[in-house]
Design a protein around this motif. Structure first.
Motif, PDB file in Angstrom:
ATOM      1  N   ASP A  22       0.814  -1.215   0.000  1.00 17.91           N
ATOM      2  CA  ASP A  22       0.000   0.000   0.000  1.00 17.91           C
ATOM      3  C   ASP A  22       0.847   1.266   0.000  1.00 17.91           C
ATOM      4  N   THR A  23       2.071   1.148  -0.466  1.00 15.40           N
ATOM      5  CA  THR A  23       2.999   2.273  -0.500  1.00 15.40           C
ATOM      6  C   THR A  23       3.687   2.329  -1.869  1.00 15.40           C
ATOM      7  N   PRO A  24       4.363   3.419  -2.174  1.00 14.57           N
ATOM      8  CA  PRO A  24       5.180   3.464  -3.393  1.00 14.57           C
ATOM      9  C   PRO A  24       6.309   2.438  -3.303  1.00 14.57           C
ATOM     10  N   GLY A  43       6.332   1.816  -8.852  1.00 16.87           N
ATOM     11  CA  GLY A  43       4.881   1.842  -8.857  1.00 16.87           C
ATOM     12  C   GLY A  43       4.373   2.317  -7.511  1.00 16.87           C
ATOM     13  N   THR A  44       3.057   2.388  -7.387  1.00 11.07           N
ATOM     14  CA  THR A  44       2.426   2.776  -6.133  1.00 11.07           C
ATOM     15  C   THR A  44       1.286   1.822  -5.857  1.00 11.07           C
ATOM     16  N   GLY A  45       1.277   1.228  -4.682  1.00 13.22           N
ATOM     17  CA  GLY A  45       0.218   0.293  -4.329  1.00 13.22           C
ATOM     18  C   GLY A  45       0.344  -1.015  -5.092  1.00 13.22           C
ATOM     19  N   ALA A  69       9.804  -3.552  -4.027  1.00 11.42           N
ATOM     20  CA  ALA A  69       9.181  -3.052  -2.793  1.00 11.42           C
ATOM     21  C   ALA A  69       9.985  -3.477  -1.568  1.00 11.42           C
ATOM     22  N   GLY A  70      11.296  -3.570  -1.723  1.00  9.16           N
ATOM     23  CA  GLY A  70      12.157  -3.944  -0.612  1.00  9.16           C
ATOM     24  C   GLY A  70      12.211  -5.439  -0.322  1.00  9.16           C
ATOM     25  N   LEU A  71      11.438  -6.225  -1.059  1.00 10.11           N
ATOM     26  CA  LEU A  71      11.418  -7.678  -0.886  1.00 10.11           C
ATOM     27  C   LEU A  71      12.221  -8.346  -1.994  1.00 10.11           C
TER      28      LEU A  71
END
Length: 80
Positions: A22-24, A43-45, A69-71
């Motif tokens: 739910d974040t950029p 992207g975002t979300g 997304a950091g993963l």
């Protein structure tokens, strides 16, 4: 991320990774993984990333850890 890892054969291929956040977010490909590309850099979300791998004619298996997304999404490709 779904899937968190993908095994691919030595031929060139593309596949989709689903992103549920739910974040950029951003996509980070290691500098030595020139054989991996994506269709988007951020992207975002919720969204998706198409990952494309080039043919592997090196004769050796190879792998890359793509961060989305950091993963970590791990790509493993067979050598031919």
């Amino acid at each position: 991320l779904t899937p968190r890892a993908k095994d691919v054969s030595s031929v060139a291929a593309s596949y989709i990774v689903q992103v549920v956040v739910d974040t950029p977010w951003q996509v980070e490909i290691p500098g030595d993984a020139t054989w991996v590309t994506t269709d988007v850099a951020e992207g975002t979300g919720n969204g998706q990333v198409t990952i494309t791998v080039e043919e592997n004619a090196t004769g050796r298996d190879r792998e890359a850890e793509v961060r989305i997304a950091g993963l970590v999404h791990k790509v493993e490709q067979e050598g031919r």
